[in-house]
Motif scaffolding. Structure first.
Motif, PDB file in Angstrom:
ATOM      1  N   LEU A  70       0.820  -1.211   0.000  1.00 16.31           N
ATOM      2  CA  LEU A  70       0.000   0.000   0.000  1.00 16.31           C
ATOM      3  C   LEU A  70       0.854   1.260   0.000  1.00 16.31           C
ATOM      4  O   LEU A  70       0.550   2.232  -0.715  1.00 16.31           O
ATOM      5  CB  LEU A  70      -0.923  -0.012   1.220  1.00 16.31           C
ATOM      6  CG  LEU A  70      -1.977  -1.119   1.227  1.00 16.31           C
ATOM      7  CD1 LEU A  70      -2.616  -1.249   2.601  1.00 16.31           C
ATOM      8  CD2 LEU A  70      -3.046  -0.856   0.173  1.00 16.31           C
ATOM      9  N   ALA A  71       1.925   1.242   0.777  1.00 19.14           N
ATOM     10  CA  ALA A  71       2.803   2.415   0.831  1.00 19.14           C
ATOM     11  C   ALA A  71       3.444   2.684  -0.525  1.00 19.14           C
ATOM     12  O   ALA A  71       3.527   3.834  -0.979  1.00 19.14           O
ATOM     13  CB  ALA A  71       3.880   2.215   1.900  1.00 19.14           C
TER      14      ALA A  71
ATOM     15  N   ALA B 294      -5.635  -0.079  -8.664  1.00 14.20           N
ATOM     16  CA  ALA B 294      -4.955  -0.717  -9.794  1.00 14.20           C
ATOM     17  C   ALA B 294      -3.457  -0.824  -9.506  1.00 14.20           C
ATOM     18  O   ALA B 294      -2.823  -1.850  -9.825  1.00 14.20           O
ATOM     19  CB  ALA B 294      -5.195   0.087 -11.069  1.00 14.20           C
ATOM     20  N   ARG B 295      -2.882   0.198  -8.906  1.00 15.52           N
ATOM     21  CA  ARG B 295      -1.449   0.161  -8.577  1.00 15.52           C
ATOM     22  C   ARG B 295      -1.164  -0.829  -7.457  1.00 15.52           C
ATOM     23  O   ARG B 295      -0.113  -1.474  -7.437  1.00 15.52           O
ATOM     24  CB  ARG B 295      -0.969   1.557  -8.196  1.00 15.52           C
ATOM     25  CG  ARG B 295      -0.998   2.531  -9.360  1.00 15.52           C
ATOM     26  CD  ARG B 295      -0.732   3.973  -8.938  1.00 15.52           C
ATOM     27  NE  ARG B 295      -0.991   4.866 -10.059  1.00 15.52           N
ATOM     28  CZ  ARG B 295      -0.134   5.095 -11.042  1.00 15.52           C
ATOM     29  NH1 ARG B 295       1.054   4.507 -11.025  1.00 15.52           N
ATOM     30  NH2 ARG B 295      -0.454   5.900 -12.037  1.00 15.52           N
ATOM     31  N   VAL B 296      -2.089  -0.946  -6.517  1.00 16.16           N
ATOM     32  CA  VAL B 296      -1.941  -1.944  -5.459  1.00 16.16           C
ATOM     33  C   VAL B 296      -1.909  -3.343  -6.064  1.00 16.16           C
ATOM     34  O   VAL B 296      -1.074  -4.182  -5.696  1.00 16.16           O
ATOM     35  CB  VAL B 296      -3.092  -1.818  -4.441  1.00 16.16           C
ATOM     36  CG1 VAL B 296      -3.101  -3.017  -3.478  1.00 16.16           C
ATOM     37  CG2 VAL B 296      -2.986  -0.523  -3.651  1.00 16.16           C
ATOM     38  N   ALA B 297      -2.806  -3.611  -7.013  1.00 19.12           N
ATOM     39  CA  ALA B 297      -2.852  -4.921  -7.651  1.00 19.12           C
ATOM     40  C   ALA B 297      -1.556  -5.206  -8.401  1.00 19.12           C
ATOM     41  O   ALA B 297      -1.006  -6.325  -8.334  1.00 19.12           O
ATOM     42  CB  ALA B 297      -4.045  -4.996  -8.595  1.00 19.12           C
ATOM     43  N   GLU B 298      -1.041  -4.197  -9.106  1.00 19.28           N
ATOM     44  CA  GLU B 298       0.218  -4.371  -9.829  1.00 19.28           C
ATOM     45  C   GLU B 298       1.381  -4.658  -8.876  1.00 19.28           C
ATOM     46  O   GLU B 298       2.205  -5.544  -9.123  1.00 19.28           O
ATOM     47  CB  GLU B 298       0.539  -3.097 -10.635  1.00 19.28           C
ATOM     48  CG  GLU B 298      -0.406  -2.833 -11.788  1.00 19.28           C
ATOM     49  CD  GLU B 298      -0.146  -1.485 -12.431  1.00 19.28           C
ATOM     50  OE1 GLU B 298       0.833  -0.832 -12.022  1.00 19.28           O
ATOM     51  OE2 GLU B 298      -0.918  -1.095 -13.334  1.00 19.28           O
ATOM     52  N   GLU B 299       1.418  -3.905  -7.796  1.00 18.05           N
ATOM     53  CA  GLU B 299       2.500  -4.070  -6.831  1.00 18.05           C
ATOM     54  C   GLU B 299       2.432  -5.424  -6.161  1.00 18.05           C
ATOM     55  O   GLU B 299       3.448  -6.120  -5.984  1.00 18.05           O
ATOM     56  CB  GLU B 299       2.433  -2.947  -5.787  1.00 18.05           C
ATOM     57  CG  GLU B 299       3.557  -2.947  -4.778  1.00 18.05           C
ATOM     58  CD  GLU B 299       4.900  -2.661  -5.390  1.00 18.05           C
ATOM     59  OE1 GLU B 299       5.928  -3.105  -4.816  1.00 18.05           O
ATOM     60  OE2 GLU B 299       4.958  -2.032  -6.458  1.00 18.05           O
ATOM     61  N   ALA B 300       1.219  -5.842  -5.780  1.00 16.50           N
ATOM     62  CA  ALA B 300       1.058  -7.149  -5.122  1.00 16.50           C
ATOM     63  C   ALA B 300       1.433  -8.289  -6.069  1.00 16.50           C
ATOM     64  O   ALA B 300       2.089  -9.259  -5.672  1.00 16.50           O
ATOM     65  CB  ALA B 300      -0.381  -7.313  -4.628  1.00 16.50           C
TER      66      ALA B 300
END
Length: 405
Positions: free
Chosen positions: A339-340, A394-400
């Motif tokens: 998240l960060a 969307a960025r959280v999904a990419e990062e995860a």
């Protein structure tokens, strides 16, 4: 036999690991602050993120707040005394004393009340600031004995106060209770809570660091809220965006005694005009805007909830569901690091910073952050928030996904 490099002692290895962790945290925080300064759209832009030049500039034009041709204060006179009078008038108390920090102000207040009641026990919440953030100062410095009424993520109840199994001289209430989510009781609950303390012959002290913004939730003016307590501490930087400092307000005799202890604690500072002027500026400019911040925080909270649902987040929580002040918590079912990173990337790549705070781990795949709304947040519509949420998720999904590869 070949010469081998000796292994580090366990304690040394542990220190190296701790140093690495500290450096990593510092780098993350520095990156987050850079992203915040560079973002064109934020929900809040607190003054402590500004440069020294930016911070000092408004004080040069503070002639409408105080006579800048007057000599500077010396040990609490002049502009500091004027600030004390202003606070007492705003809270409807007999007097107020300026302190360099809220930690000092409350320690002094509580030890004064302990002397007057003859009981060093201070009843307070397990999440209260002196318990969580002051390194046992009440006991180690003040010789007081904190006793915890409850650890539930809410203010204590009148029933819990009445049923507490030992005597106490002072009941301290943090309004709002920050570490529980900036929560407040209802006005009826608060009045009953104070009555319960009085029934036990205890005095009541309000940790009102953020008391300024409670008027919307309680539907009462500041003097009526402050009048419930025997003494009140307020901060000048948490809500009002001042440089620092605090005030202890209450009966004139208590405040005079507190001034003596302020000197003994090292709080009798030679000159404090920059902090005092910034506090006057906060009272003049920020205090009237706080009700608007609270209203906007409620709009933002609802839009966040709608945005997470629309983005398919399996679970999320806004706490409180309808914020009590202009600050609240957001809980999401992802690792804090994910998240960060998503929050910072969103700011760096789009110029929009939705979440500017630290994400704290609350269990495997569960994290929480705090959201505050100030002047900059007034420009956001509900649609702006929902769009920012969609991009963030969307960025959280990419990062995860990247971390699972």
């Amino acid at each position: 036999m070949s010469e081998q490099t000796p292994r580090p002692e366990p304690d040394a290895a542990r220190r190296d690991e701790e140093t690495t962790d500290d450096e990593r945290r510092r780098r993350r925080r520095a990156r987050r602050l850079r992203a915040h300064r560079g973002a064109g759209r934020v929900l809040a832009r607190p003054g402590h993120l500004e440069t020294l030049r930016e911070r000092l500039a408004p004080l040069a034009d503070a002639g409408d707040l105080y006579d800048l041709d007057e000599r500077g204060d010396v040990y609490g006179n002049g502009v500091v005394a004027a600030l004390e009078e202003r606070v007492a008038a705003l809270l409807g108390t007999e007097a107020a004393a300026f302190f360099p920090s809220g930690t000092m102000a409350q320690q002094v207040a509580l030890r004064c009340w302990a002397s007057r009641t003859g009981n060093p026990a201070v009843a307070l919440h397990a999440l209260a600031h002196p318990v969580v953030h002051e390194r046992d100062a009440l006991s180690q410095v003040g010789g007081l004995r904190p006793v915890r009424i409850t650890a539930e993520p809410r203010l204590p109840t009148a029933g819990e106060v009445r049923a507490f199994p030992e005597p106490f001289g002072t009941l301290m209430l943090e309004l709002p209770l920050r570490d529980a989510g900036f929560v407040l009781p209802t006005w009826r609950e608060l009045t009953e809570l104070v009555e319960a303390a009085r029934e036990r012959d205890a005095v009541v002290h309000f940790d009102g660091a953020r008391l300024w913004e409670t008027t919307v939730h309680f539907g009462r003016p500041l003097p009526e809220i402050a009048d419930l307590a025997d003494s009140v501490y307020v901060s000048f930087y948490k809500s009002l965006d001042g440089f620092g400092g605090a005030a202890l307000a209450g009966p004139a005799s208590l405040v005079e005694e507190a001034r003596t202890w302020r000197h003994r604690y090292g709080g009798q500072i030679f000159q404090q005009f920059p902090t005092a002027l910034s506090a006057l500026a906060g009272l003049e400019h920020e205090l009237p805007r706080l009700p608007g911040y609270v209203a906007q925080a409620r709009l933002v909270a609802e839009a966040l909830r709608e945005g997470f649902a629309a983005a398919g987040v399996p679970w999320s929580r806004i706490h409180p569901e309808r914020p009590h002040t202009h600050e609240f918590q957001v809980w999401l079912p992802y690792d804090a690091d994910v998240l960060a990173e998503a929050a910072v990337r969103q700011a760096e790549e789009t110029g929009t910073l939705l979440f500017d705070g630290h994400w704290g781990e609350r269990g495997p795949g569960l994290a929480v952050t705090e959201v505050g709304v100030r002047g900059e947040g007034l420009e956001w519509s509900g649609e702006d928030v929902r769009a920012a949420v969609a991009d963030f998720v969307a960025r959280v999904a990419e990062e995860a996904a990247g971390r699972s590869d």
